[in-house]
Design an enzyme around this catalytic site. Sequence first.
Site, short mmCIF file in Angstrom:
data_model
loop_
_atom_site.label_atom_id
_atom_site.label_comp_id
_atom_site.label_asym_id
_atom_site.label_seq_id
_atom_site.Cartn_x
_atom_site.Cartn_y
_atom_site.Cartn_z
N HIS A 29 -14.17 74.94 22.98
CA HIS A 29 -12.86 75.97 22.85
C HIS A 29 -11.76 75.78 23.46
CE1 HIS A 29 -15.26 76.56 26.45
NE2 HIS A 29 -14.53 77.47 27.31
N ARG A 30 -11.77 75.30 24.71
CA ARG A 30 -10.56 74.72 25.35
C ARG A 30 -9.99 73.60 24.68
NH1 ARG A 30 -12.96 74.98 29.71
NH2 ARG A 30 -11.98 77.05 30.20
N ARG A 54 -7.01 78.45 39.47
CA ARG A 54 -7.51 77.74 40.82
C ARG A 54 -8.86 77.36 40.30
NH1 ARG A 54 -3.70 78.35 44.61
NH2 ARG A 54 -2.63 80.01 44.79
N TYR A 62 -21.12 78.49 32.57
CA TYR A 62 -22.17 78.81 31.68
C TYR A 62 -22.49 77.62 31.02
CZ TYR A 62 -21.02 83.80 32.71
OH TYR A 62 -20.52 84.99 33.32
N ASP A 63 -21.97 76.44 31.26
CA ASP A 63 -22.27 75.43 30.47
C ASP A 63 -23.68 74.90 30.54
OD1 ASP A 63 -19.86 74.71 29.53
OD2 ASP A 63 -19.28 73.47 31.33
N ASP A 96 -7.15 81.57 29.88
CA ASP A 96 -7.96 82.88 29.94
C ASP A 96 -9.22 82.49 29.22
OD1 ASP A 96 -8.59 85.11 31.97
OD2 ASP A 96 -8.84 85.87 29.93
#
Length: 213
Positions: free
Chosen positions: A193-194, A20, A167-168, A81
């Site tokens: 990372h994603r 979400r 946190y970007d 996650d």
Amino acid sequence: MRDGVINKVAEFIELLIATRNAGKVRELRKLLEDLPLRLRDLSEWPEIAEVEEAGATFEKNAALKARGYADQTGLLALADDSGLEVAALGNAPGVLSARYAGPLASDAERITRLLVELEATGNVERRARFVCVIALARPGIEQVEIFAGTCEGHISSEPRGYGGFGYDPVFVPDGYTQTFGELSPEIKRQVSHRAHALAKARGFLSEQLPDMA
Ligand code: IMP
């Protein structure tokens, strides 16, 4: 939806982006858009139960979410996650990144807490990494596939830029001087990372999709 059967609509396999978090949905949709998948997300299921992140690791929580949402919707589900590990803070906030300043805090409040904690350590060591674990679960199939990616960098002295989420604005990836808040979404899609975790998941999906179709 019968167990063990992947939902197909008009030739396309349906994939649920099981989060979400609007920032994650935006990035994951873009990273998956060229695959022959019909992408759905949890905004279409406002009523289903939230899967609790009860695990102590990114892997465990990603698997719990993918399994829980695949079972509740009957769709192939992809869960993410992720979090920020800051060396000087013993890799905190880590799996607790989303709840770092309390369950109701805003991104700005989490960033403020992070900068205050770093200040308390003397502000010398600013190394940090983002970690992302992607889990894929199929309804009726017990095995959950896990894919991990990281992005190394450091924490800036103050927030900069308005792009991205979380946190970007305080994370500067290695090889750049700007934060993810300042860098374009295209750059983040290449180095995050994603992006790294999803590149592995895409490999699995590309191999498996013909068999699922
Ligand atoms: P969770 O995966 O739902 O536990 O939440 C992960 C949290 O880590 C997010 O709410 C953000 O605070 C942070 N996070 C994860 N990925 C990113 C990212 O790409 N940019 C900035 N913050 C992130």
